[in-house]
Design an enzyme around this catalytic site. Structure first.
Site, PDB file in Angstrom:
ATOM      1  N   LYS A 117      40.558  36.082  39.856  1.00 54.21           N
ATOM      2  CA  LYS A 117      40.735  36.451  38.907  1.00 54.21           C
ATOM      3  C   LYS A 117      42.308  35.991  38.645  1.00 54.21           C
ATOM      4  O   LYS A 117      42.594  35.768  37.224  1.00 54.21           O
ATOM      5  CB  LYS A 117      40.821  37.917  38.538  1.00 54.21           C
ATOM      6  CG  LYS A 117      39.482  38.595  38.694  1.00 54.21           C
ATOM      7  CD  LYS A 117      39.172  40.007  38.672  1.00 54.21           C
ATOM      8  CE  LYS A 117      37.631  40.370  38.560  1.00 54.21           C
ATOM      9  NZ  LYS A 117      37.768  41.884  38.382  1.00 54.21           N
ATOM     10  N   ARG A 122      53.051  39.317  46.139  1.00 58.97           N
ATOM     11  CA  ARG A 122      52.414  39.514  45.009  1.00 58.97           C
ATOM     12  C   ARG A 122      52.661  40.883  44.435  1.00 58.97           C
ATOM     13  O   ARG A 122      52.601  40.938  43.014  1.00 58.97           O
ATOM     14  CB  ARG A 122      50.981  39.794  45.483  1.00 58.97           C
ATOM     15  CG  ARG A 122      49.877  40.209  44.639  1.00 58.97           C
ATOM     16  CD  ARG A 122      48.479  40.574  45.214  1.00 58.97           C
ATOM     17  NE  ARG A 122      47.692  39.535  45.871  1.00 58.97           N
ATOM     18  CZ  ARG A 122      46.776  39.587  46.512  1.00 58.97           C
ATOM     19  NH1 ARG A 122      46.147  40.755  46.938  1.00 58.97           N
ATOM     20  NH2 ARG A 122      46.122  38.551  46.771  1.00 58.97           N
TER      21      ARG A 122
END
Length: 278
Positions: free
Chosen positions: A73, A163
């Site tokens: 994604k 992240r």
């Protein structure tokens, strides 16, 4: 069963793994209900091959859209020519649409679907203190949507320091003072809502994504994994008396959003997209 012919429009759902996806079982009946000559099929794509596969699919003249699941994604955004505000905020996408000029537009419905599923179950996220584990594509989208729904605070946890830092930095600019990040074990003691947005639970051998015993009484435990419907996390949480919320409503409540996004009610778009690919 869809009848596939020479005029059939194509949609693909990309993932690795992909056997758990439920979108074909929901969208293909919708195509039939609408009388749309279209089919959604699964495509197993290792991360190293994502670019080759997406660019190849985008060159198929009768392929009108892509759905995207784990772990693609975030990376799939680079193959869109334009993105929505939700994609910009989350940094991830779960749907790409071919536009009439052949370009590709990316959108993310994970967060909206998750919030709509909570509300339909009578769980109002507003004012809650949320711990969300998993800062990947779906997790970042759910985090953004929850913050938009006026939760009190979000703690985003992920073992990948880069992240989680990137997602928290992006969200903190939009929602100052209401989001924090951690690479350590989540601080669950004050959570009103704990969400698993990691792949942990897809396999029966997976460990739990967080320690349910640290949650206070009355906390809600939600999972975004759709198959199995009852993950080990939800089973353990329910056994301890917590209200649980499975992953399937997140997709169920995206169905109408996909219908609008892909213009499935527009017969002109369903049958007149024989333009050159971008």
């Amino acid at each position: 069963m869809p009848v596939i012919g020479g005029s059939t429009r194509l949609y693909a759902v990309l993932g690795h793994p992909v056997s758990q996806v439920q979108a074909p079982g929901m969208l293909n009946p919708l195509f039939a209900e609408l009388g749309s000559d279209a089919v959604l099929f699964p495509v197993l794509v290792p991360p190293r091959d994502l670019g080759d596969v997406v660019r190849g699919l985008q060159r198929i003249g009768n392929l009108d859209g892509l759905l995207v699941t784990i772990p693609h994604k975030v990376d799939v955004c680079r193959y869109a020519d334009a993105v929505s505000e939700a994609v910009t905020l989350a940094g991830s996408a779960n749907a790409l649409r071919r536009e009439p000029d052949g370009s590709w537009f990316a959108e993310n419905f994970d967060g909206t679907g998750f919030v709509q599923g909570l509300r339909a179950a009578g769980i109002d996220p507003a004012g809650r203190r949320v711990v969300l584990v998993g800062a990947g594509g779906a997790g970042s989208a759910v985090a953004a949507a929850l913050l938009t729904e006026d939760i009190a605070h979000l703690e985003l946890c992920d073992r990948d320091e880069g992240r989680v830092a990137a997602v928290v930095d992006r969200l903190a600019r939009r929602f100052p003072g209401r989001v924090s990040g951690s690479t350590a074990a989540p601080r669950l003691e004050a959570a009103d809502l704990a969400v698993n947005a990691t792949p942990l639970g897809l396999s029966p051998a997976d460990p739990l994504p967080f320690d349910v015993t640290r949650l206070p009484p009355g906390a809600v435990v939600a999972d975004i994994i759709m198959r199995p419907k009852e993950t080990a996390l939800l089973r353990v949480a329910a056994e301890r008396g917590h209200r649980v919320h499975p992953g399937s409503p997140m997709l169920t409540h995206q169905l109408g959003l996909y219908r609008t996004f892909f213009r499935l009610d527009d017969a002109r778009c369903r049958g007149a997209q024989d333009h050159p690919s971008h």
